[in-house]
Scaffold this motif. Structure first.
Motif, PDB file in Angstrom:
ATOM      1  N   LEU A 132      10.886  11.375 -14.752  1.00  0.00           N
ATOM      2  CA  LEU A 132      10.856  10.096 -14.029  1.00  0.00           C
ATOM      3  C   LEU A 132      11.563   9.001 -14.821  1.00  0.00           C
ATOM      4  O   LEU A 132      12.273   8.169 -14.255  1.00  0.00           O
ATOM      5  N   LEU A 133      11.382   8.999 -16.139  1.00  0.00           N
ATOM      6  CA  LEU A 133      12.040   7.990 -16.965  1.00  0.00           C
ATOM      7  C   LEU A 133      13.559   8.166 -16.985  1.00  0.00           C
ATOM      8  O   LEU A 133      14.288   7.211 -17.226  1.00  0.00           O
ATOM      9  N   SER A 134      14.017   9.377 -16.708  1.00  0.00           N
ATOM     10  CA  SER A 134      15.470   9.591 -16.676  1.00  0.00           C
ATOM     11  C   SER A 134      16.080   9.195 -15.331  1.00  0.00           C
ATOM     12  O   SER A 134      17.293   9.028 -15.231  1.00  0.00           O
ATOM     13  N   ALA A 135      15.260   9.008 -14.316  1.00  0.00           N
ATOM     14  CA  ALA A 135      15.755   8.595 -12.996  1.00  0.00           C
ATOM     15  C   ALA A 135      15.944   7.082 -12.994  1.00  0.00           C
ATOM     16  O   ALA A 135      15.058   6.345 -13.423  1.00  0.00           O
ATOM     17  N   THR A 136      17.089   6.634 -12.507  1.00  0.00           N
ATOM     18  CA  THR A 136      17.380   5.198 -12.554  1.00  0.00           C
ATOM     19  C   THR A 136      17.602   4.572 -11.180  1.00  0.00           C
ATOM     20  O   THR A 136      17.790   3.367 -11.089  1.00  0.00           O
ATOM     21  N   THR A 137      17.582   5.374 -10.123  1.00  0.00           N
ATOM     22  CA  THR A 137      17.776   4.846  -8.771  1.00  0.00           C
ATOM     23  C   THR A 137      16.689   5.407  -7.857  1.00  0.00           C
ATOM     24  O   THR A 137      16.065   6.427  -8.181  1.00  0.00           O
ATOM     25  N   PRO A 138      16.488   4.773  -6.698  1.00  0.00           N
ATOM     26  CA  PRO A 138      15.522   5.328  -5.751  1.00  0.00           C
ATOM     27  C   PRO A 138      15.851   6.772  -5.356  1.00  0.00           C
ATOM     28  O   PRO A 138      14.948   7.606  -5.247  1.00  0.00           O
ATOM     29  N   ALA A 139      17.119   7.081  -5.173  1.00  0.00           N
ATOM     30  CA  ALA A 139      17.506   8.444  -4.791  1.00  0.00           C
ATOM     31  C   ALA A 139      17.167   9.445  -5.896  1.00  0.00           C
ATOM     32  O   ALA A 139      16.699  10.551  -5.613  1.00  0.00           O
ATOM     33  N   GLU A 140      17.385   9.048  -7.146  1.00  0.00           N
ATOM     34  CA  GLU A 140      17.044   9.938  -8.265  1.00  0.00           C
ATOM     35  C   GLU A 140      15.536  10.141  -8.368  1.00  0.00           C
ATOM     36  O   GLU A 140      15.069  11.246  -8.654  1.00  0.00           O
ATOM     37  N   LEU A 141      14.759   9.074  -8.138  1.00  0.00           N
ATOM     38  CA  LEU A 141      13.297   9.213  -8.137  1.00  0.00           C
ATOM     39  C   LEU A 141      12.855  10.191  -7.055  1.00  0.00           C
ATOM     40  O   LEU A 141      11.991  11.043  -7.289  1.00  0.00           O
ATOM     41  N   GLU A 142      13.436  10.052  -5.868  1.00  0.00           N
ATOM     42  CA  GLU A 142      13.105  10.972  -4.768  1.00  0.00           C
ATOM     43  C   GLU A 142      13.400  12.415  -5.166  1.00  0.00           C
ATOM     44  O   GLU A 142      12.611  13.317  -4.882  1.00  0.00           O
ATOM     45  N   LEU A 143      14.547  12.635  -5.797  1.00  0.00           N
ATOM     46  CA  LEU A 143      14.909  13.993  -6.222  1.00  0.00           C
ATOM     47  C   LEU A 143      13.913  14.535  -7.236  1.00  0.00           C
ATOM     48  O   LEU A 143      13.498  15.693  -7.151  1.00  0.00           O
TER      49      LEU A 143
END
Length: 149
Positions: free
Chosen positions: A93-104
């Motif tokens: 989760l900390l590596s995700a930086t956009t809403p789309a990355e969080l969803e993935l």
């Protein structure tokens, strides 16, 4: 129960955010920023609460969580198990930086969660609660000790 209604799912999501603010403020801040703000984060989490975590845990881990939700109450336990999952997925989760990355991350990463990891997170949560100065268990113990029990 938290699911089956917008208000219940949103309330459950807010409980998760409040717990994160208390126990992992770094992750809470990051999730708010990466999701686009507090409302978007609540919506992202409410979607998981609304389906009773079926998209969050593999089946065995889901059944473990549901057993405890049935025993201890859906309203309180379901958001706590979602918080446990977020803790287990913290690095991704900390590596995700956009809403789309969080969803993935929330779509794909939970497949790797094991029941023993979910159980260990649940146990750690119970230990934190028992160690809390205001926990009912500690208050009951201190009351029985002061009353000669």
């Amino acid at each position: 129960p938290p699911g089956h209604s917008n208000d219940g799912a949103t309330d459950g999501a807010q409980r998760v955010v409040s717990d994160l603010d208390e126990h992992d403020p770094e992750l809470a801040r990051h999730l708010r920023a990466a999701s686009g703000g507090p409302q978007q984060l609540r919506a992202l989490l409410a979607a998981r609460v609304d389906v009773y975590l079926t998209t969050v845990f593999p089946l065995d881990a889901l059944l473990f969580a549901w057993d405890h939700c049935l025993l201890d109450g859906w309203r309180d336990e379901l958001p706590r198990f979602l918080g446990d999952a977020l803790g287990l997925l913290r690095d991704q989760l900390l590596s995700a930086t956009t809403p789309a990355e969080l969803e993935l991350v929330l779509r794909d990463a939970p497949r790797a969660l094991r029941t023993c990891d979910v159980r260990d997170a649940w146990r750690a949560r119970l230990r934190r609660k028992a160690a809390s100065p205001m926990s009912p268990t500690r208050l009951e113990r201190s009351a029985s000790t002061s009353n000669g029990g």
